[in-house]
Design a protein around this motif. Structure first.
Motif, PDB file in Angstrom:
ATOM      1  N   VAL A  34       0.993  -1.365  -0.146  1.00 36.56           N
ATOM      2  CA  VAL A  34       0.077  -0.123  -0.101  1.00 36.56           C
ATOM      3  C   VAL A  34       1.040   1.266  -0.123  1.00 36.56           C
ATOM      4  N   ALA A  35       0.370   2.440  -0.353  1.00 38.35           N
ATOM      5  CA  ALA A  35       0.993   3.441  -0.247  1.00 38.35           C
ATOM      6  C   ALA A  35       1.616   3.991   1.123  1.00 38.35           C
ATOM      7  N   PRO A  36       2.577   4.377   1.320  1.00 37.53           N
ATOM      8  CA  PRO A  36       3.231   4.591   2.610  1.00 37.53           C
ATOM      9  C   PRO A  36       2.176   5.681   3.390  1.00 37.53           C
ATOM     10  N   CYS A  37       2.070   5.464   4.695  1.00 34.21           N
ATOM     11  CA  CYS A  37       1.010   6.366   5.460  1.00 34.21           C
ATOM     12  C   CYS A  37       1.573   6.501   6.687  1.00 34.21           C
ATOM     13  N   SER A  38       2.590   6.926   6.930  1.00 34.39           N
ATOM     14  CA  SER A  38       3.260   7.261   8.394  1.00 34.39           C
ATOM     15  C   SER A  38       2.760   8.473   8.851  1.00 34.39           C
ATOM     16  N   THR A  39       1.946   9.378   8.293  1.00 33.79           N
ATOM     17  CA  THR A  39       1.385  10.589   8.927  1.00 33.79           C
ATOM     18  C   THR A  39       0.025  10.480   8.993  1.00 33.79           C
ATOM     19  N   ALA A  40      -0.669   9.248   8.810  1.00 40.78           N
ATOM     20  CA  ALA A  40      -2.100   9.186   8.743  1.00 40.78           C
ATOM     21  C   ALA A  40      -2.457   9.250  10.125  1.00 40.78           C
ATOM     22  N   SER A  41      -3.900   9.575  10.376  1.00 42.91           N
ATOM     23  CA  SER A  41      -4.480   9.443  11.609  1.00 42.91           C
ATOM     24  C   SER A  41      -5.100   8.157  11.843  1.00 42.91           C
ATOM     25  N   LYS A  42      -5.672   7.794  12.794  1.00 40.45           N
ATOM     26  CA  LYS A  42      -6.437   6.657  13.236  1.00 40.45           C
ATOM     27  C   LYS A  42      -7.699   6.553  12.175  1.00 40.45           C
ATOM     28  N   ASP A  43      -8.322   7.727  12.129  1.00 44.61           N
ATOM     29  CA  ASP A  43      -9.655   7.808  11.057  1.00 44.61           C
ATOM     30  C   ASP A  43      -9.145   7.479   9.787  1.00 44.61           C
ATOM     31  N   GLU A  44      -8.010   7.983   9.369  1.00 48.43           N
ATOM     32  CA  GLU A  44      -7.520   7.753   8.014  1.00 48.43           C
ATOM     33  C   GLU A  44      -7.093   6.261   7.791  1.00 48.43           C
ATOM     34  N   ILE A  45      -6.438   5.783   8.923  1.00 49.13           N
ATOM     35  CA  ILE A  45      -5.957   4.110   8.767  1.00 49.13           C
ATOM     36  C   ILE A  45      -7.287   3.399   8.569  1.00 49.13           C
ATOM     37  N   ALA A  46      -8.282   3.540   9.484  1.00 45.67           N
ATOM     38  CA  ALA A  46      -9.645   2.917   9.163  1.00 45.67           C
ATOM     39  C   ALA A  46     -10.225   2.977   7.899  1.00 45.67           C
ATOM     40  N   ALA A  47     -10.211   4.125   7.386  1.00 43.31           N
ATOM     41  CA  ALA A  47     -10.508   4.166   6.034  1.00 43.31           C
ATOM     42  C   ALA A  47      -9.918   3.366   5.134  1.00 43.31           C
ATOM     43  N   LEU A  48      -8.492   3.494   5.285  1.00 45.49           N
ATOM     44  CA  LEU A  48      -7.707   2.893   4.317  1.00 45.49           C
ATOM     45  C   LEU A  48      -7.907   1.291   4.320  1.00 45.49           C
ATOM     46  N   VAL A  49      -7.949   0.696   5.386  1.00 44.47           N
ATOM     47  CA  VAL A  49      -7.972  -0.806   5.352  1.00 44.47           C
ATOM     48  C   VAL A  49      -9.318  -1.086   4.845  1.00 44.47           C
ATOM     49  N   LYS A  50     -10.290  -0.317   5.282  1.00 43.23           N
ATOM     50  CA  LYS A  50     -11.645  -0.635   4.830  1.00 43.23           C
ATOM     51  C   LYS A  50     -11.706  -0.745   3.329  1.00 43.23           C
ATOM     52  N   ARG A  51     -11.212   0.288   2.726  1.00 43.64           N
ATOM     53  CA  ARG A  51     -11.205   0.525   1.347  1.00 43.64           C
ATOM     54  C   ARG A  51     -10.294  -0.375   0.820  1.00 43.64           C
ATOM     55  N   ASP A  52      -9.094  -0.769   1.280  1.00 45.20           N
ATOM     56  CA  ASP A  52      -8.322  -1.803   0.664  1.00 45.20           C
ATOM     57  C   ASP A  52      -8.906  -3.230   0.601  1.00 45.20           C
ATOM     58  N   PHE A  53      -9.744  -3.405   1.774  1.00 46.88           N
ATOM     59  CA  PHE A  53     -10.246  -4.715   1.841  1.00 46.88           C
ATOM     60  C   PHE A  53     -11.348  -5.017   0.637  1.00 46.88           C
ATOM     61  N   LEU A  54     -12.214  -3.927   0.660  1.00 49.12           N
ATOM     62  CA  LEU A  54     -13.616  -4.217  -0.040  1.00 49.12           C
ATOM     63  C   LEU A  54     -12.773  -3.897  -1.772  1.00 49.12           C
ATOM     64  N   GLN A  55     -11.850  -3.034  -2.121  1.00 50.15           N
ATOM     65  CA  GLN A  55     -11.790  -2.889  -3.482  1.00 50.15           C
ATOM     66  C   GLN A  55     -10.613  -4.101  -3.937  1.00 50.15           C
ATOM     67  N   ASN A  56      -9.713  -4.452  -2.889  1.00 55.08           N
ATOM     68  CA  ASN A  56      -8.543  -5.043  -3.567  1.00 55.08           C
ATOM     69  C   ASN A  56      -8.476  -6.371  -2.811  1.00 55.08           C
ATOM     70  N   ARG A  57      -8.815  -6.933  -1.865  1.00 55.52           N
ATOM     71  CA  ARG A  57      -8.706  -8.163  -1.327  1.00 55.52           C
ATOM     72  C   ARG A  57      -9.939  -8.968  -1.488  1.00 55.52           C
ATOM     73  N   ILE A  58     -11.257  -8.578  -1.081  1.00 56.15           N
ATOM     74  CA  ILE A  58     -12.353  -9.786  -1.113  1.00 56.15           C
ATOM     75  C   ILE A  58     -12.757  -9.712  -2.537  1.00 56.15           C
ATOM     76  N   PRO A  59     -12.320  -9.041  -3.625  1.00 56.35           N
ATOM     77  CA  PRO A  59     -12.643  -9.489  -5.072  1.00 56.35           C
ATOM     78  C   PRO A  59     -11.825 -10.973  -5.452  1.00 56.35           C
ATOM     79  N   ARG A  60     -10.687 -10.734  -4.868  1.00 55.88           N
ATOM     80  CA  ARG A  60      -9.694 -12.098  -5.170  1.00 55.88           C
ATOM     81  C   ARG A  60      -9.786 -13.314  -4.181  1.00 55.88           C
ATOM     82  N   TRP A  61     -10.584 -13.046  -2.849  1.00 53.54           N
ATOM     83  CA  TRP A  61     -10.586 -14.160  -2.237  1.00 53.54           C
ATOM     84  C   TRP A  61     -11.697 -14.849  -2.280  1.00 53.54           C
TER      85      TRP A  61
END
Length: 121
Positions: A34-61
């Motif tokens: 994933v893109a580096p995220c070292s300055t992300a807040s917890k809200d941004e981390i939550a959104a990143l994980v949710k988006r990654d799962f729904l768009q990139n992981r579940i379609p392949r699993w």
């Protein structure tokens, strides 16, 4: 001669079936970049994980889609449940499908740009 050729064909067909079984038994890849995220807040981390799962992981699993009973589950992360810091986060991702609810333990290494998902429990 015919029996020998027939036996060879059966042996090859059996080996082909074993290869397919071995390929089907391989675990799905649970780590990605994933893109580096070292300055992300917890809200941004939550959104990143949710988006990654729904768009990139579940379609392949496929196994996860079968377990959940859908290819379009509902996923959420409670920002206050996120642990760690800007270098490495641990995130419980809750997912609701038609058949069941599951939780994935997600590890997000923002310095390396790597996300890893556990198998759902």
């Amino acid at each position: 001669m015919k029996k020998m050729i027939s036996g060879v064909v059966i042996a090859i067909a059996g080996m082909s079936g074993m290869t397919q079984v071995a390929q089907a038994a391989e675990p799905e890849v649970r780590t990605a970049t994933v893109a580096p995220c070292s300055t992300a807040s917890k809200d941004e981390i939550a959104a990143l994980v949710k988006r990654d799962f729904l768009q990139n992981r579940i379609p392949r699993w496929d196994a996860d889609k079968k377990t959940l009973g859908t290819s379009t589950p509902v996923a959420w992360v409670a920002p206050d449940s996120i642990g760690g810091d800007n270098a490495k986060w641990t995130i419980p991702l809750k997912v609701r499908g038609d058949h069941t609810d599951k939780t994935y333990q997600v590890t997000l290494n923002c310095q390396l740009g790597e996300i890893s998902y556990s198998t759902p429990v």
